[in-house]
Motif scaffolding. Structure first.
Motif, PDB file in Angstrom:
ATOM      1  N   GLN A 154       0.612  -1.404  -0.080  1.00  0.00           N
ATOM      2  CA  GLN A 154       0.039   0.092  -0.071  1.00  0.00           C
ATOM      3  C   GLN A 154       0.917   1.387   0.010  1.00  0.00           C
ATOM      4  O   GLN A 154       0.612   2.269   0.788  1.00  0.00           O
ATOM      5  CB  GLN A 154      -0.815   0.103   1.219  1.00  0.00           C
ATOM      6  CG  GLN A 154      -2.023  -1.160   1.233  1.00  0.00           C
ATOM      7  CD  GLN A 154      -2.726  -1.211   2.280  1.00  0.00           C
ATOM      8  OE1 GLN A 154      -2.863  -0.238   3.315  1.00  0.00           O
ATOM      9  NE2 GLN A 154      -3.572  -2.228   2.542  1.00  0.00           N
ATOM     10  N   ASN A 189      -0.599  -1.939  -5.020  1.00  0.00           N
ATOM     11  CA  ASN A 189       0.202  -0.879  -4.225  1.00  0.00           C
ATOM     12  C   ASN A 189      -0.590   0.229  -4.468  1.00  0.00           C
ATOM     13  O   ASN A 189      -0.076   1.146  -3.658  1.00  0.00           O
ATOM     14  CB  ASN A 189       1.434  -0.760  -4.311  1.00  0.00           C
ATOM     15  CG  ASN A 189       2.498  -1.570  -3.430  1.00  0.00           C
ATOM     16  OD1 ASN A 189       2.508  -1.499  -2.313  1.00  0.00           O
ATOM     17  ND2 ASN A 189       3.256  -2.303  -4.009  1.00  0.00           N
ATOM     18  N   TYR A 190      -2.014   0.366  -4.813  1.00  0.00           N
ATOM     19  CA  TYR A 190      -2.613   1.487  -4.926  1.00  0.00           C
ATOM     20  C   TYR A 190      -1.905   2.831  -5.554  1.00  0.00           C
ATOM     21  O   TYR A 190      -1.957   3.838  -5.388  1.00  0.00           O
ATOM     22  CB  TYR A 190      -3.092   1.947  -3.651  1.00  0.00           C
ATOM     23  CG  TYR A 190      -3.864   0.870  -2.703  1.00  0.00           C
ATOM     24  CD1 TYR A 190      -5.184   0.577  -2.965  1.00  0.00           C
ATOM     25  CD2 TYR A 190      -3.276   0.227  -1.973  1.00  0.00           C
ATOM     26  CE1 TYR A 190      -5.910  -0.307  -2.678  1.00  0.00           C
ATOM     27  CE2 TYR A 190      -4.077  -0.968  -1.320  1.00  0.00           C
ATOM     28  CZ  TYR A 190      -5.243  -1.249  -1.613  1.00  0.00           C
ATOM     29  OH  TYR A 190      -6.170  -2.129  -1.012  1.00  0.00           O
ATOM     30  N   ASN A 249      -2.682  -2.545  -9.816  1.00  0.00           N
ATOM     31  CA  ASN A 249      -2.839  -1.023  -9.437  1.00  0.00           C
ATOM     32  C   ASN A 249      -3.504  -0.289 -10.353  1.00  0.00           C
ATOM     33  O   ASN A 249      -4.133  -0.831 -11.248  1.00  0.00           O
ATOM     34  CB  ASN A 249      -1.244  -0.586  -9.546  1.00  0.00           C
ATOM     35  CG  ASN A 249      -0.435  -0.871  -8.442  1.00  0.00           C
ATOM     36  OD1 ASN A 249      -0.281  -0.309  -7.288  1.00  0.00           O
ATOM     37  ND2 ASN A 249       0.449  -1.927  -8.993  1.00  0.00           N
TER      38      ASN A 249
END
Length: 93
Positions: free
Chosen positions: A12, A37-38, A65
């Motif tokens: 994240q 990991n956004y 992502n």
């Protein structure tokens, strides 16, 4: 530094982390895994800009992502422009 593989999947880190990381990666890095990991277009663009300083990077995984079309385009252009194998750039838009 002897770091050749860095796996930060599922951490994240978001755009702020991707941008900070892009400016600190060692030039001898060969594999970077940033799966899930956004990261959005902003983080992807920062990573794309850093590719010129990563001549040994062979694999970049940004799967799962939210980089979108703009981020994907920036990464593809930088990746191919650096002479890297397109099949080793893992992205989803």
């Amino acid at each position: 530094p002897n770091l050749q593989t860095l796996n930060l999947s599922f951490n994240q880190i978001g755009d702020a982390g991707a941008t900070a990381l892009a400016n600190k990666l060692p030039s001898n890095l060969q594999t970077l895994n940033l799966f899930h990991n956004y990261i959005t277009a902003a983080g992807a663009t920062a990573l794309a800009e850093a590719l010129s300083k990563l001549p040994n990077l062979q694999t970049l995984d940004l799967g799962f992502n939210q980089i979108g079309g703009k981020g994907a385009d920036a990464l593809r252009l930088a990746w191919v422009g650096a002479g890297k194998d397109p099949k080793n750039l893992i992205i989803e838009i």
